[in-house]
Design a protein around this motif. Structure first.
Motif, PDB file in Angstrom:
ATOM      1  N   GLN A 142      15.775   9.339  28.665  1.00 19.79           N
ATOM      2  CA  GLN A 142      15.333  10.729  28.779  1.00 19.79           C
ATOM      3  C   GLN A 142      16.519  11.667  28.973  1.00 19.79           C
ATOM      4  N   LEU A 143      17.548  11.189  29.640  1.00 19.11           N
ATOM      5  CA  LEU A 143      18.723  12.034  29.897  1.00 19.11           C
ATOM      6  C   LEU A 143      19.621  12.152  28.672  1.00 19.11           C
ATOM      7  N   THR A 144      19.690  11.074  27.880  1.00 20.18           N
ATOM      8  CA  THR A 144      20.611  11.053  26.737  1.00 20.18           C
ATOM      9  C   THR A 144      19.912  11.274  25.402  1.00 20.18           C
ATOM     10  N   LEU A 145      18.564  11.126  25.401  1.00 20.64           N
ATOM     11  CA  LEU A 145      17.755  11.234  24.180  1.00 20.64           C
ATOM     12  C   LEU A 145      18.129  10.166  23.159  1.00 20.64           C
ATOM     13  N   THR A 146      18.732   9.075  23.625  1.00 21.81           N
ATOM     14  CA  THR A 146      19.042   7.933  22.753  1.00 21.81           C
ATOM     15  C   THR A 146      18.724   6.644  23.508  1.00 21.81           C
ATOM     16  N   GLU A 147      18.488   5.558  22.753  1.00 17.60           N
ATOM     17  CA  GLU A 147      18.218   4.267  23.384  1.00 17.60           C
ATOM     18  C   GLU A 147      19.533   3.536  23.616  1.00 17.60           C
ATOM     19  N   THR A 148      19.760   3.127  24.849  1.00 16.78           N
ATOM     20  CA  THR A 148      20.999   2.418  25.192  1.00 16.78           C
ATOM     21  C   THR A 148      20.910   0.954  24.785  1.00 16.78           C
ATOM     22  N   GLU A 149      19.950   0.244  25.344  1.00 18.91           N
ATOM     23  CA  GLU A 149      19.687  -1.149  25.005  1.00 18.91           C
ATOM     24  C   GLU A 149      18.179  -1.320  24.867  1.00 18.91           C
ATOM     25  N   THR A 150      17.756  -2.217  23.997  1.00 15.18           N
ATOM     26  CA  THR A 150      16.340  -2.544  23.971  1.00 15.18           C
ATOM     27  C   THR A 150      16.008  -3.326  25.241  1.00 15.18           C
ATOM     28  N   GLU A 151      14.731  -3.376  25.601  1.00 14.61           N
ATOM     29  CA  GLU A 151      14.346  -4.100  26.804  1.00 14.61           C
ATOM     30  C   GLU A 151      14.726  -5.573  26.705  1.00 14.61           C
ATOM     31  N   GLU A 152      14.515  -6.167  25.519  1.00 15.58           N
ATOM     32  CA  GLU A 152      14.836  -7.590  25.340  1.00 15.58           C
ATOM     33  C   GLU A 152      16.330  -7.833  25.493  1.00 15.58           C
ATOM     34  N   THR A 153      17.152  -6.969  24.872  1.00 15.08           N
ATOM     35  CA  THR A 153      18.610  -7.110  24.984  1.00 15.08           C
ATOM     36  C   THR A 153      19.055  -6.952  26.435  1.00 15.08           C
ATOM     37  N   TYR A 154      18.468  -5.985  27.107  1.00 17.48           N
ATOM     38  CA  TYR A 154      18.823  -5.718  28.502  1.00 17.48           C
ATOM     39  C   TYR A 154      18.527  -6.926  29.386  1.00 17.48           C
ATOM     40  N   PHE A 155      17.314  -7.472  29.272  1.00 19.20           N
ATOM     41  CA  PHE A 155      16.960  -8.611  30.133  1.00 19.20           C
ATOM     42  C   PHE A 155      17.729  -9.869  29.756  1.00 19.20           C
ATOM     43  N   ASN A 156      18.015 -10.043  28.462  1.00 23.70           N
ATOM     44  CA  ASN A 156      18.862 -11.178  28.063  1.00 23.70           C
ATOM     45  C   ASN A 156      20.231 -11.084  28.713  1.00 23.70           C
ATOM     46  N   ARG A 157      20.769  -9.869  28.759  1.00 20.98           N
ATOM     47  CA  ARG A 157      22.121  -9.672  29.302  1.00 20.98           C
ATOM     48  C   ARG A 157      22.167  -9.891  30.813  1.00 20.98           C
ATOM     49  N   ILE A 158      21.185  -9.356  31.536  1.00 20.86           N
ATOM     50  CA  ILE A 158      21.264  -9.434  32.999  1.00 20.86           C
ATOM     51  C   ILE A 158      20.769 -10.771  33.553  1.00 20.86           C
ATOM     52  N   THR A 159      20.280 -11.651  32.666  1.00 19.88           N
ATOM     53  CA  THR A 159      19.916 -12.995  33.146  1.00 19.88           C
ATOM     54  C   THR A 159      21.047 -14.001  32.915  1.00 19.88           C
ATOM     55  N   GLN A 160      22.134 -13.566  32.266  1.00 22.31           N
ATOM     56  CA  GLN A 160      23.270 -14.462  32.057  1.00 22.31           C
ATOM     57  C   GLN A 160      23.989 -14.726  33.382  1.00 22.31           C
ATOM     58  N   LEU A 161      24.619 -15.880  33.468  1.00 21.54           N
ATOM     59  CA  LEU A 161      25.351 -16.216  34.697  1.00 21.54           C
ATOM     60  C   LEU A 161      26.664 -15.449  34.796  1.00 21.54           C
ATOM     61  N   ASP A 162      27.367 -15.345  33.683  1.00 18.82           N
ATOM     62  CA  ASP A 162      28.698 -14.734  33.708  1.00 18.82           C
ATOM     63  C   ASP A 162      28.612 -13.216  33.587  1.00 18.82           C
ATOM     64  N   VAL A 163      29.419 -12.545  34.390  1.00 19.58           N
ATOM     65  CA  VAL A 163      29.526 -11.083  34.339  1.00 19.58           C
ATOM     66  C   VAL A 163      31.003 -10.738  34.204  1.00 19.58           C
ATOM     67  N   SER A 164      31.346  -9.909  33.230  1.00 24.60           N
ATOM     68  CA  SER A 164      32.756  -9.562  33.006  1.00 24.60           C
ATOM     69  C   SER A 164      33.291  -8.732  34.169  1.00 24.60           C
ATOM     70  N   GLU A 165      34.614  -8.762  34.327  1.00 21.34           N
ATOM     71  CA  GLU A 165      35.249  -7.980  35.385  1.00 21.34           C
ATOM     72  C   GLU A 165      35.004  -6.487  35.185  1.00 21.34           C
ATOM     73  N   GLN A 166      34.994  -6.058  33.919  1.00 25.23           N
ATOM     74  CA  GLN A 166      34.749  -4.644  33.639  1.00 25.23           C
ATOM     75  C   GLN A 166      33.350  -4.239  34.095  1.00 25.23           C
ATOM     76  N   THR A 167      32.362  -5.092  33.810  1.00 23.90           N
ATOM     77  CA  THR A 167      30.979  -4.796  34.227  1.00 23.90           C
ATOM     78  C   THR A 167      30.877  -4.748  35.745  1.00 23.90           C
ATOM     79  N   LYS A 168      31.581  -5.652  36.431  1.00 23.25           N
ATOM     80  CA  LYS A 168      31.558  -5.648  37.898  1.00 23.25           C
ATOM     81  C   LYS A 168      32.074  -4.319  38.447  1.00 23.25           C
ATOM     82  N   VAL A 169      33.119  -3.791  37.821  1.00 21.78           N
ATOM     83  CA  VAL A 169      33.668  -2.496  38.258  1.00 21.78           C
ATOM     84  C   VAL A 169      32.650  -1.389  38.015  1.00 21.78           C
TER      85      VAL A 169
END
Length: 710
Positions: free
Chosen positions: A294-321
C-alpha cells in the motif's frame, strides 16, 4: 418452579418482545426505503438547473443542497433501521448467555442483569438485555461472587454480586442453565468449545474468561504485549477487543481508525466474519507485506516467495543487518550527518534527451542548504527551489521567439484542440499562451520534481548501509527486509510516508516480526495505541524475535508495554495439548489444558506417498487437514495424491507456515521423522503444527519418529 422453568419463562417473554421488535423494525425499514425512493423521484422532478442569471443559479444550487441534506438524512435513517434489525436478528439466534444478580445497596432489592451479544430494550425502554461490552457486564466476566465494582465514566461503583448464571439457548429454547462463580471448566464453556471448527473464526463472547477479559477491556495501557500459548484465544481476544473499543468509543472512533496486521492472506479470510457477527464493520486488515504494498503501490515479494525465504535456515549477513534494531538506531542517530557530508546520488531533470535542470544545479542547492537542519528538511528545501526554478525557466522560455513562432504556426484546429479557443493576437496573450503550450509540453517535469525523481533513495540507503557495515550493499531481488529499510530511509531522510492517522493498531503473531519491522511500524504510526499478540514457541521463521527484544524496542519509543501471559489452552483436547506441551522451551511453565483428555494422538510409520494414499483409504480419512513442514512438501503431496482425489474426500494440504493461526478438527501431520525435524526451529514448527488440531491428530513418519515425541 425450578430455575430452569423460571429462566425458560423469562426467555419466552423476551423472545416474544424480540419478535415484535423484529416486525416493527422490518416495517420501519420498508417504510424508510419506500419514502427514500419517493424522495429520489421527487428530487429529480424538482431540481431544474436555471442558467438565466446568477440569481437563478444560486437559487438552483440552494435547492440542490437542501435536497442533498434531505437524502443524507433519509440514508442515515435507513442505515439506523438496518442496523437495529441486524442486531435483533442476531439476538433471535441466541438472545443472551449470562445473568448476574447485583446488590447495589443493602437496603435495596437484588437486580438481575442479562448479558447478550447486543443490548435490547423493549417499547417501554426497559433494558431486557445488556450488551456484553457495557460497563455492568464486566461483573459477569470477573467470574467471582461477593464484593466487586465496575467503572462508569471514570466513577467506581461498588456492588455485591449475589449470583452468576450462565445459560445456553438456541433461539427460544433454553437448553440448560448453570450457576457458577468460576468459569474455567464449567459446562457452558466446554459446550462452546466443543463446536466443530469452521472455515471462519467464531466469536467467543459467551465464553470469555477472566484473564482474557482483562486484556479486552484494558483502556489504560496504550501499549500491550500478549504472550499466549497455542489455543489460548489470542486472536479471539484481539477481535473482541476491537469490538469492545469500537462500542465504548463510538463517538470518537470508527473502523477507519483501526488497522489489523495479520500473518497471511488465508488468516485474513479466516477472521473476516467475527466483527460483523458482533455488529461491527471490519477495519482494514493487511499482512505486513500488504502494508508495504500500500505504501509503495508495488508488490515486493509474493506470499509464497516470502514464506519460502523466511523458512530457510540460513540468513545472509546483509539480511541480519537490515533486520536489526541496531541498524535502525544508527540511521536515526547518524544518518543526517552521514548524508549531509556524502556525495549525493543526484541526477538532472530531463525530457527525453533534453536537459532542463542540470544535476550540478541541484547539487549547488544542497551545498547552500543550511547544515543545521535535518537532511529531510534539506531535501524539501531543494524541492521548493526546483519548483521555483522551473517556473522561472517557463517564464524565460515563453519569451523566446522560437517558442512564440511555434505557437503562431499552430492551425486554428490545433489551437482549439490545445486551448479550447483561438489565440488572441496581442503580445501579452502570445506570451501567456506560449507558456501554456510549454507547460503542456513539459507537463511531466513538475511531477518529476514533486516525486523527487532527481534523488536516488536506493543509493542513499546503500550509502548508509556501507557507512554502518564498512562493506558495499549487495543489490539483488527486493525483499520485505530491504523494502523496510528503503522506506525507512525515505521516511527519515527524503519525504515522510503518507500513513493513516490510526488510533489503534493490532498485530497478530508478533514473534514473526523483525526488530526493524517493529521499529518501522512505530515510526509510521507513532501515536497509535498498539496491542500485539504472539507465542514465542511459535516463532517458526528465521525472522523470529523474542518478547524481551520487543519490550526493549517499544520502551525506546513510547515506554514499557503492559505484558500479559496466557497459559490456559482452550482449543485442543487434553491429550493433544499434552503432546504439544512437550515441544515447548524449558523456560516456560506447563500449559494448562481446559478440554477433556479426548483421543490420544496416533503414530503411523510410512515409507512413501503411496503408503499415505493407502492409509487414507484404509482409515477412510475425510474432512482432514494434512499439514506439511514445507511449501515444497505441500506441492509434492498435492501433485502425487491429485487435487480431485483430495477434494472428493474434503482433504486439504497446507504447509505449517500457512496453517499457523488456524484450527482444524482433524489433522494429519506428514513425515514427522527424526530426519525431517532436527533443529530448535523445527521443534517450534512441530509445536505449531500439533497445536492446530482440536479433536484428533495422526502423526506419520518415515523410518524413525522424531525423538521429541518418543
Amino acid at each position: 418452579m425450578t430455575i430452569q422453568a423460571l429462566e425458560q419463562e423469562r426467555l419466552t417473554k423476551t423472545y416474544e418482545k424480540l419478535l415484535q421488535a423484529q416486525q416493527a423494525s422490518e416495517k420501519l425499514l420498508q417504510k424508510e426505503l419506500e419514502q427514500g425512493q419517493k424522495d429520489l423521484d421527487v428530487s429529480q422532478d424538482d431540481i431544474r438547473m436555471s442558467n438565466d442569471n446568477w440569481g437563478d443559479r444560486l437559487d438552483s444550487f440552494a435547492v440542490i443542497e437542501m435536497k442533498n441534506r434531505e437524502m443524507d438524512q433519509r440514508r442515515f435513517a435507513i442505515e439506523m433501521a438496518e442496523k437495529r434489525l441486524a442486531q435483533i436478528n442476531r439476538l433471535l439466534e441466541s438472545p443472551y448467555f449470562g445473568k448476574i444478580d447485583v446488590l447495589f445497596d443493602e437496603d435495596e432489592e437484588i437486580e438481575p442483569f442479562y448479558i447478550g451479544i447486543n443490548g435490547f430494550t423493549d417499547e417501554s425502554h426497559n433494558n431486557l438485555i445488556y450488551d456484553w461490552r457495557s460497563p455492568i457486564a464486566e461483573l459477569f466476566y470477573n467470574n467471582e461472587l461477593g464484593d466487586s465494582s465496575y467503572e462508569v465514566n471514570g466513577n467506581n461503583i461498588d456492588v455485591s454480586i449475589e449470583n452468576r448464571r450462565q445459560l445456553v439457548m438456541e433461539r427460544e429454547l433454553l437448553k440448560f442453565v448453570f450457576d457458577t462463580a468460576v468459569a474455567i471448566d464449567d459446562e457452558v464453556l466446554l459446550s462452546v468449545l466443543e463446536k466443530d471448527a469452521t472455515n471462519a473464526m467464531q466469536d467467543i463472547t459467551a465464553s470469555i474468561q477472566k484473564e482474557q477479559n482483562l486484556i479486552i477491556r484494558d483502556e489504560k495501557n496504550s501499549l500491550m504485549l500478549v504472550n499466549g500459548v497455542a489455543g489460548s484465544g489470542k486472536t479471539s481476544v484481539i477481535m473482541q477487543r476491537i469490538a469492545y473499543l469500537l462500542y465504548r468509543n463510538r463517538q470518537d472512533i470508527n473502523e477507519d481508525d483501526v488497522l489489523i496486521l495479520s500473518p497471511n492472506e488465508g488468516f485474513i479470510k479466516y477472521i473476516s466474519e467475527v466483527l460483523p457477527s458482533l455488529g461491527e464493520k471490519n477495519p482494514l486488515n493487511l499482512t505486513f507485506r500488504g502494508l508495504l504494498e500500500q505504501l509503495t503501490l508495488t508488490e515486493t515479494e509474493t506470499e509464497e516467495t516470502y514464506f519460502n525465504r523466511i523458512t530457510q535456515l540460513d540468513v545472509s549477513e546483509q539480511t541480519k543487518v537490515l533486520r536489526s534494531q541496531a541498524f535502525v538506531q544508527f540511521l536515526k542517530e547518524k544518518g543526517n550527518d552521514i548524508l549531509s557530508s556524502s556525495e549525493l546520488p543526484v541526477s538532472g531533470i530531463n525530457l527525453k534527451d533534453e536537459v532542463l535542470i542540470k544535476a550540478a544545479t541541484i547539487l549547488d542547492y544542497f551545498k547552500n542548504a543550511p547544515k543545521t537542519v535535518s537532511f529531510l528538511d534539506q531535501v524539501q528545501g531543494v524541492k521548493l527551489h526546483l519548483e521555483s526554478l522551473w517556473e522561472e525557466i517557463l517564464n524565460k522560455e515563453s519569451l523566446e521567439s522560437k517558442n512564440q513562432d511555434q505557437l503562431q504556426l499552430l492551425s486554428e484546429q490545433e489551437q482549439r484542440q490545445l486551448f479550447g479557443k483561438l489565440i488572441p493576437d496581442t503580445e501579452e496573450q502570445i506570451m501567456r499562451f506560449t507558456k501554456k503550450m510549454l507547460r503542456k509540453k513539459y507537463r511531466s517535469i513538475p511531477e518529476k520534481i514533486k516525486e523527487l525523481e532527481w534523488l536516488d533513495t536506493q543509493k542513499l540507503m546503500e550509502i548508509l548501509y556501507e557507512s554502518y557495515t564498512g562493506v558495499a550493499y549487495q543489490e539483488g531481488e527486493e525483499t520485505v527486509d530491504s523494502e523496510v529499510i528503503y522506506l525507512l530511509t525515505q521516511h527519515l531522510f527524503v519525504e515522510k510516508l503518507y500513513a493513516p492517522r490510526l488510533k489503534f493498531l493490532f498485530i497478530d503473531e508478533v514473534q514473526d516480526y523483525t526488530s526493524a519491522q517493529i521499529c518501522f511500524i512505530k515510526e509510521l504510526f507513532p501515536k497509535a495505541k498498539m496491542t500485539m499478540v504472539g507465542d514465542e514457541d511459535q516463532g517458526i521463521f528465521n525472522s523470529v524475535i523474542d518478547f524481551t527484544q520487543i519490550e526493549e524496542i517499544l520502551e525506546s519509543y513510547q515506554g514499557a508495554p503492559k505484558t500479559y501471559n496466557l497459559q490456559k489452552s482452550y482449543r485442543s483436547s487434553g491429550a493433544i495439548t499434552q503432546t504439544f506441551n512437550k515441544l515447548r522451551g524449558k523456560r516456560h511453565e506447563d500449559i494448562i489444558p481446559i478440554q477433556p483428555i479426548g483421543e490420544v494422538p496416533s503414530y503411523v510409520s510410512l515409507n512413501d506417498f503411496e503408503n499415505l494414499k493407502n492409509l487414507i483409504e484404509s482409515k477412510d480419512i475425510k474432512n482432514t487437514r494434512i499439514i506439511t513442514k514445507t511449501i515444497e512438501e505441500t506441492q509434492q503431496l498435492t501433485a502425487e495424491l491429485d487435487e480431485d482425489y483430495l477434494r472428493g474426500r474434503k482433504i486439504k494440504v497446507t504447509p505449517i507456515s500457512l496453517a499457523k493461526g488456524l484450527e482444524f478438527d482433524y489433522v494429519l501431520l506428514y513425515d514427522v521423522s527424526s530426519q525431517n525435524y532436527q533443529t530448535d526451529q523445527d521443534k517450534r514448527l512441530l509445536y505449531t503444527a500439533v497445536s492446530r488440531a482440536m479433536k484428533t491428530v495422526m502423526i506419520t513418519y518415515q523410518d524413525e519418529l522424531v525423538e521429541w515425541l518418543n
